[in-house]
Write an enzyme that holds these catalytic residues in place. Structure first.
Site, PDB file in Angstrom:
ATOM      1  N   LYS A  22       0.773  -1.283  -0.063  1.00 37.70           N
ATOM      2  CA  LYS A  22       0.087   0.048   0.108  1.00 37.70           C
ATOM      3  C   LYS A  22       0.926   1.185   0.011  1.00 37.70           C
ATOM      4  CE  LYS A  22      -1.664   1.515   3.978  1.00 37.70           C
ATOM      5  NZ  LYS A  22      -1.322   2.909   4.545  1.00 37.70           N
ATOM      6  N   ASN A  23       2.033   1.435   0.839  1.00 39.13           N
ATOM      7  CA  ASN A  23       2.744   2.568   1.059  1.00 39.13           C
ATOM      8  C   ASN A  23       3.678   2.782  -0.062  1.00 39.13           C
ATOM      9  OD1 ASN A  23       1.534   2.839   3.474  1.00 39.13           O
ATOM     10  ND2 ASN A  23       3.238   2.263   4.760  1.00 39.13           N
ATOM     11  N   CYS A 116      -4.999   7.484   9.992  1.00 37.02           N
ATOM     12  CA  CYS A 116      -5.223   6.877  11.358  1.00 37.02           C
ATOM     13  C   CYS A 116      -4.784   7.663  12.353  1.00 37.02           C
ATOM     14  CB  CYS A 116      -4.431   5.530  11.374  1.00 37.02           C
ATOM     15  SG  CYS A 116      -5.080   4.298  10.450  1.00 37.02           S
ATOM     16  N   ARG A 121       0.232  14.019  13.427  1.00 36.14           N
ATOM     17  CA  ARG A 121       0.953  13.969  12.190  1.00 36.14           C
ATOM     18  C   ARG A 121       1.083  15.129  11.385  1.00 36.14           C
ATOM     19  NH1 ARG A 121      -1.068   8.061   9.917  1.00 36.14           N
ATOM     20  NH2 ARG A 121       1.004   7.918   9.005  1.00 36.14           N
ATOM     21  N   ASP A 306       5.290   0.381  12.045  1.00 32.80           N
ATOM     22  CA  ASP A 306       4.026  -0.423  11.364  1.00 32.80           C
ATOM     23  C   ASP A 306       3.806  -1.809  11.749  1.00 32.80           C
ATOM     24  OD1 ASP A 306       3.162   1.979  10.462  1.00 32.80           O
ATOM     25  OD2 ASP A 306       3.416   1.480   8.429  1.00 32.80           O
ATOM     26  N   ARG A 398      -8.050  -0.516   4.952  1.00 27.88           N
ATOM     27  CA  ARG A 398      -7.327   0.561   4.564  1.00 27.88           C
ATOM     28  C   ARG A 398      -5.929  -0.090   4.073  1.00 27.88           C
ATOM     29  NH1 ARG A 398      -8.240   5.822   7.814  1.00 27.88           N
ATOM     30  NH2 ARG A 398      -6.979   6.721   6.092  1.00 27.88           N
TER      31      ARG A 398
END
Ligand code: UD1
Length: 417
Positions: A22-23, A116, A121, A306, A398
Site C-alpha cells: 500500500k505504502n 489513522c 502527524r 507499522d 485500509r
C-alpha cells in the site's frame, strides 16, 4: 457495520502470496499525475486507501481503470489543482498529491490530510521543503493555498527527521523542477526506492534512493511506464505474527527478504525458525513463544513502527517480558488497552510498553482503533480461547486486502459478518 469474528486456537498451515505494498502504491499513484501517456501499475492492492487515491486522481482529471490488481492511469487531461476536503480526509498520504500538483500545474489548493489516529502527524517538513523550492504557501480558512509563480526550482533540502512522506513529496515535485534538488537525511524505506524506480522508468533522474542523500535532476517532462508494486513487508510481518501466535508453519510467497531484515530477527528471538528460499519465506513457530529482545521502532532499516502492533500482540503470549520503545509516532499504543481486555498484561508509559507474557488470552469484544492496531486484534484473536469480536474493521480494510480470506485459506476460523 461489519465486524470480524475470530474463533481462536486453530493451527494455520499452507502458503499465501503477499499483497502489493500500500505504502508504495499510494505515492506512485500520485506521481502518475506528472506523466503523459498511459501508465500500467501492476500488483496494486484492492484497499480503501487506494480507492481514495483513485478518487483524487479522477477528481483531478485523470483517467483511471482497474483490471483486478492492475491499474491503468492516464493523466494527460488532468488540469485541476485543488482537492476537496472530503477526499483529503480519507488518507494521510493524500498529502503526496501536493508535490504532484505543484509539479504539474505550479499550484495547489487543499486541506490538511486525514489518516489513522496514531499521534500528531504534522506536514511542516513538506511545507518547509516546498517553500525552499519557490512555493508561496498561505493557510486560509483551513485551506493551504500554494503557488510557485516562477515554477519549482531545485535546491538543497535537509530534513530534520527522515520523513517517508516528505521524502516522497519532494522527490515527486523535484522530478519536474528546474535544476537539481538534493535531499539530505532522506528516508530510506523500500517504498522510497519503489517510487524512485517508477519515476526513473518514466524518465526522471533520481539518484541515491535508499540512501540518506537523494539527488534529483529535474527534467522537462515525464512519459508513462509499466511498473509492478513491491510486496508489502508489513503485511508479511503481520502474517508471520499470525503463524507465531498459533504455533504454526506457513509459507509467504513473493516477498523480498532484504525488506524484512529487521523483522526476521525478532521472530527468531521468539523461537521461530525462518527460512528464505528465493521469494518465499517459511516461518515455523514453537508451541510456546519466548520473549524478544527490546524492540525499538526506528526509520528504515530499523524495526518498522507499522510492525510494532502485530509484534506486540504476539509478545502477549510469550514466555517472559518484552519491552517495546515506539520512537516514530506518539500515541501508537492504543491497541494495548484492547489487548488487556483479552487478558494481556501490558503497561505503557510514553514511548515504552512492557508486555509480561501470559499463558493465554481470551476472546472479547474489541475495537480496532487504527490499521495496525486492528491487525493486532486479529492476531490476538487467533490465539485466544473462545470468540473475539472485532469492530472498527474499516481501519483494517485500509491496508489489508481480504485479511479474513487470506487467514481462512490458511485454516483460521475468521468470518466477516
Ligand atoms: C509513512 C507510512 C506509515 C508509516 C510511517 C513511518 C505511508 C502512506 N505511510 O507515513 O505507514 O508508519 O511512514 O514509517 O507511506 N513528521 C513531522 N513533520 C512532517 C512529517 C512527519 O514531524 O512534516 C513526523 C511524524 O509526525 C512522525 C514521523 O515524522 O512522528 C514519521 O512520519 P513520516 O515518516 O512522515 O510518516 P508518513 O509518511 O506519514
Amino acid at each position: 457495520m461489519s465486524k470480524l469474528f475470530v474463533t481462536g486456537r486453530r493451527k494455520l498451515s499452507g502458503e499465501v502470496c503477499v499483497q502489493g505494498a500500500k505504502n508504495s502504491a499510494l505515492p506512485i499513484l500520485a506521481a502518475t499525475l506528472l506523466t503523459r501517456g498511459e501508465n500500467t501499475i501492476h500488483n496494486c492492492p484492492e484497499l480503501s486507501d487506494i480507492e481514495a487515491s483513485i478518487r483524487i486522481l479522477r477528481y483531478l482529471g485523470c483517467d483511471v481503470k482497474r483490471y483486478n490488481k492492475t491499474l491503468l492511469v492516464k493523466g494527460d487531461s488532468a488540469d485541476r489543482y485543488d482537492i476537496p476536503d472530503e477526499l483529503m480526509r480519507k488518507t494521510r498520504s493524500s498529502i503526496v498529491f501536493l508535490g504532484a500538483m505543484l509539479a504539474r500545474t505550479g499550484k495547489a489548493r487543499l486541506t490538511f490530510p486525514g489518516g489513522c489516529e496514531i499521534g500528531p502527524r504534522p506536514i511542516d517538513l513538506h511545507l518547509k521543503a516546498f517553500r525552499k523550492m519557490g512555493v508561496s504557501i498561505r493557510e486560509k480558512h483551513g485551506f493551504l493555498e500554494c503557488e510557485a509563480p516562477k515554477g519549482l526550482y531545485g535546491t538543497k533540502i535537509t530534513l530534520s527527521f527522515p520523513s517517508v512522506g516528505a521524502t516522497e513529496d519532494i522527490m515527486i515535485a523535484a522530478s519536474l523542477a528546474n535544476g537539481t534538488t538534493t535531499i539530505i537525511n532522506a528516508a530510506r524505506e523500500p517504498e522510497i526506492c519503489d517510487l524512485a524506480d517508477y519515476l526513473n522508468e518514466c524518465g526522471a533522474k533520481i539518484y541515491g534512493a535508499g540512501e540518506g542523500v537523494i539527488v534529483i535532476d529535474g527534467v522537462n517532462s515525464l512519459g508513462a511506464a509499466q511498473h509492478t508494486i513491491i510486496p508489502d513487508r508489513i503485511v508479511a510481518a503481520t502474517l508471520m505474527s499470525c503463524a507465531a501466535v498459533t504455533g504454526s508453519s506457513i509459507t509467504l510467497k513473493g516477498i523480498i527478504s532484504s525488506h524484512l531484515a529487521s523483522i526476521i530477527p525478532a521472530f527468531e528471538d521468539a523461537g521461530c525458525t525462518v527460512k528464505i528460499s528465493g521469494g518465499n519465506l517459511k516461518i515455523n513457530a514453537p508451541q510456546k513463544l519466548e520473549s524478544m529482545r527490546t524492540i525499538r521502532t526506528m526509520p528504515y532499516p530499523g524495526f518498522p513502527t507499522d510492525a510494532q502492533a502485530p509484534m506486540l500482540a504476539a509478545s502477549c503470549i510469550a514466555e517472559g517480558t518484552t519491552v517495546f520503545v515506539e520512537n516514530i509516532f506518539e500515541n501508537r499504543y492504543r491497541h494495548t488497552s484492547e489487548l488487556v481486555r483479552m487478558g494481556a498484561n501490558i503497561k505503557t508509559e510514553g514511548k515504552v510498553a512492557v508486555v509480561q507474557g501470559v499463558n493465554s488470552l481470551y476472546g472479547a469484544s474489541v475495537e480496532a482503533t487504527d490499521l495496525r492496531g486492528g491487525a493486532a486484534m486479529v492476531i490476538a484473536g487467533l490465539c485466544a480461547d473462545g470468540i473475539t469480536e472485532i469492530g472498527g474493521i474499516k481501519y483494517l480494510e485500509r491496508g489489508y486486502e481480504g485479511l479474513e480470506l487470506t487467514l481462512s485459506s490458511l485454516g483460521a476460523n475468521i468470518k466477516k459478518i
